[in-house]
Design an enzyme around this catalytic site. Structure first.
Site, PDB file in Angstrom:
ATOM      1  N   GLU A  40       0.704  -1.271  -0.008  1.00 28.59           N
ATOM      2  CA  GLU A  40      -0.155   0.027  -0.086  1.00 28.59           C
ATOM      3  C   GLU A  40       0.768   1.387  -0.126  1.00 28.59           C
ATOM      4  O   GLU A  40       0.691   2.188  -0.575  1.00 28.59           O
ATOM      5  CB  GLU A  40      -0.942  -0.042   1.256  1.00 28.59           C
ATOM      6  CG  GLU A  40      -2.150  -0.923   1.211  1.00 28.59           C
ATOM      7  CD  GLU A  40      -2.982  -0.709   0.080  1.00 28.59           C
ATOM      8  OE1 GLU A  40      -3.047   0.600  -0.380  1.00 28.59           O
ATOM      9  OE2 GLU A  40      -3.765  -1.631  -0.619  1.00 28.59           O
ATOM     10  N   GLN A  45       0.589   6.865  -5.355  1.00 26.20           N
ATOM     11  CA  GLN A  45       1.331   7.666  -6.494  1.00 26.20           C
ATOM     12  C   GLN A  45       2.510   7.069  -7.267  1.00 26.20           C
ATOM     13  O   GLN A  45       3.182   7.624  -8.004  1.00 26.20           O
ATOM     14  CB  GLN A  45       1.911   8.920  -5.776  1.00 26.20           C
ATOM     15  CG  GLN A  45       1.241   9.890  -4.890  1.00 26.20           C
ATOM     16  CD  GLN A  45       1.962  10.701  -3.899  1.00 26.20           C
ATOM     17  OE1 GLN A  45       2.841  10.451  -3.251  1.00 26.20           O
ATOM     18  NE2 GLN A  45       1.453  11.952  -4.172  1.00 26.20           N
ATOM     19  N   TYR A 123      -6.496   5.973   4.851  1.00 22.64           N
ATOM     20  CA  TYR A 123      -6.697   5.041   3.707  1.00 22.64           C
ATOM     21  C   TYR A 123      -5.863   3.917   4.156  1.00 22.64           C
ATOM     22  O   TYR A 123      -6.569   2.608   3.986  1.00 22.64           O
ATOM     23  CB  TYR A 123      -6.293   5.793   2.628  1.00 22.64           C
ATOM     24  CG  TYR A 123      -6.164   4.837   1.458  1.00 22.64           C
ATOM     25  CD1 TYR A 123      -7.343   4.229   0.839  1.00 22.64           C
ATOM     26  CD2 TYR A 123      -4.971   4.148   1.060  1.00 22.64           C
ATOM     27  CE1 TYR A 123      -7.312   3.261  -0.147  1.00 22.64           C
ATOM     28  CE2 TYR A 123      -4.786   3.172   0.125  1.00 22.64           C
ATOM     29  CZ  TYR A 123      -5.921   2.825  -0.493  1.00 22.64           C
ATOM     30  OH  TYR A 123      -5.894   1.869  -1.460  1.00 22.64           O
ATOM     31  N   ASP A 141     -10.036   6.081  -1.261  1.00 19.65           N
ATOM     32  CA  ASP A 141      -8.925   6.915  -2.059  1.00 19.65           C
ATOM     33  C   ASP A 141      -9.632   7.571  -3.246  1.00 19.65           C
ATOM     34  O   ASP A 141     -10.875   7.367  -3.217  1.00 19.65           O
ATOM     35  CB  ASP A 141      -7.790   6.025  -2.422  1.00 19.65           C
ATOM     36  CG  ASP A 141      -8.290   4.770  -3.493  1.00 19.65           C
ATOM     37  OD1 ASP A 141      -9.317   4.660  -3.558  1.00 19.65           O
ATOM     38  OD2 ASP A 141      -7.069   3.906  -3.936  1.00 19.65           O
ATOM     39  N   CYS A 205     -19.830  -3.174 -16.468  1.00 21.83           N
ATOM     40  CA  CYS A 205     -19.669  -2.842 -14.902  1.00 21.83           C
ATOM     41  C   CYS A 205     -20.854  -3.563 -14.172  1.00 21.83           C
ATOM     42  O   CYS A 205     -22.065  -3.723 -14.540  1.00 21.83           O
ATOM     43  CB  CYS A 205     -20.053  -1.324 -14.389  1.00 21.83           C
ATOM     44  SG  CYS A 205     -20.059  -0.847 -12.856  1.00 21.83           S
TER      45      CYS A 205
END
Length: 225
Positions: A40, A45, A123, A141, A205
């Site tokens: 994690e 980023q 998070y 997130d 979806c």
């Protein structure tokens, strides 16, 4: 459909879809909290494909929390070189030391204890608690905020703290017993079919039957920042 009903529909739609469609990622091989924590932090980023090699090398050289706590800075820098944001690995080592000192080298199992470790925000704490220990702790997130804003057709700017807080509370209220799979299913949907900087793949979806953005044709306009 009202927003509470949309949230209530999520586990039943997402869990079977996740079982059939989840990506084969190295940090999904087990539920070791150390492994999940490292992944994690690395994934912050950073693209998934870029992290795979770093993750394998890191755990090969530092297989335990004690190894990380005792690693010298040169070794850590070498293992992290190319990932950037070096404060992340400095905090990893610092938190490993805290686990050794406060918890006898055993990764803590409560949300508060995990949140108190250096470099771990809401998070990451939610992700570790749910994925490793199946606790009903959402990991909200950008991916999750995007998914929820589309499902509920909500144009509230997703960078508002009050929006994140509300989403976290709404998700916590409907978390299933398979908390880890549910957290990862939300992440997976937000990283793939409902991903950023692309047209959402609504036809495939698992949530399209109750997605208000799909019903109203507003998916590409959301989320709002």
């Amino acid at each position: 459909m009202e927003k509470p009903d949309i949230f209530a529909c999520l586990p039943g739609a997402l869990l079977p879809w996740y079982e059939a469609n989840r990506r084969d990622l190295p940090w999904r091989k087990d539920k070791d909290p150390y492994h999940i924590w490292v992944s994690e932090i690395m994934l912050q980023q950073t693209r998934v494909e870029a992290v795979k090699g770093y993750y394998a090398r890191f755990l090969e050289q530092l297989p335990t929390i004690a190894d990380l706590a005792n690693a010298d800075d040169e070794q850590l820098h070498k293992l992290w070189e190319g990932l950037g944001y070096y404060s992340r690995v400095r905090n990893l080592k610092k938190a490993a030391g805290e686990i050794m000192e406060r918890h006898g080298g055993v990764f803590p199992k409560t949300h508060k204890e995990i949140s108190d470790l250096s470099g771990i925000g809401p998070y990451t704490a939610g992700a570790i608690c749910s994925i490793a220990f199946d606790l009903p702790t959402p990991a909200v997130d950008g991916n999750v905020l995007r998914v929820i804003s589309r499902l509920t057709n909500d144009n509230t700017p997703i960078d508002r703290p009050v929006f994140r807080k509300q989403i976290t509370e709404n998700l916590a209220a409907i978390y299933p017993s398979r908390a880890g799979d549910f957290t990862q299913a939300l992440m997976e949907l937000g990283a793939t079919l409902c991903g950023p900087n692309r047209k959402p793949d609504c036809s495939n979806c698992p949530c399209n039957a109750f997605c208000l953005a799909y019903a109203n044709g507003t998916g590409e306009k959301l989320p709002v920042k």
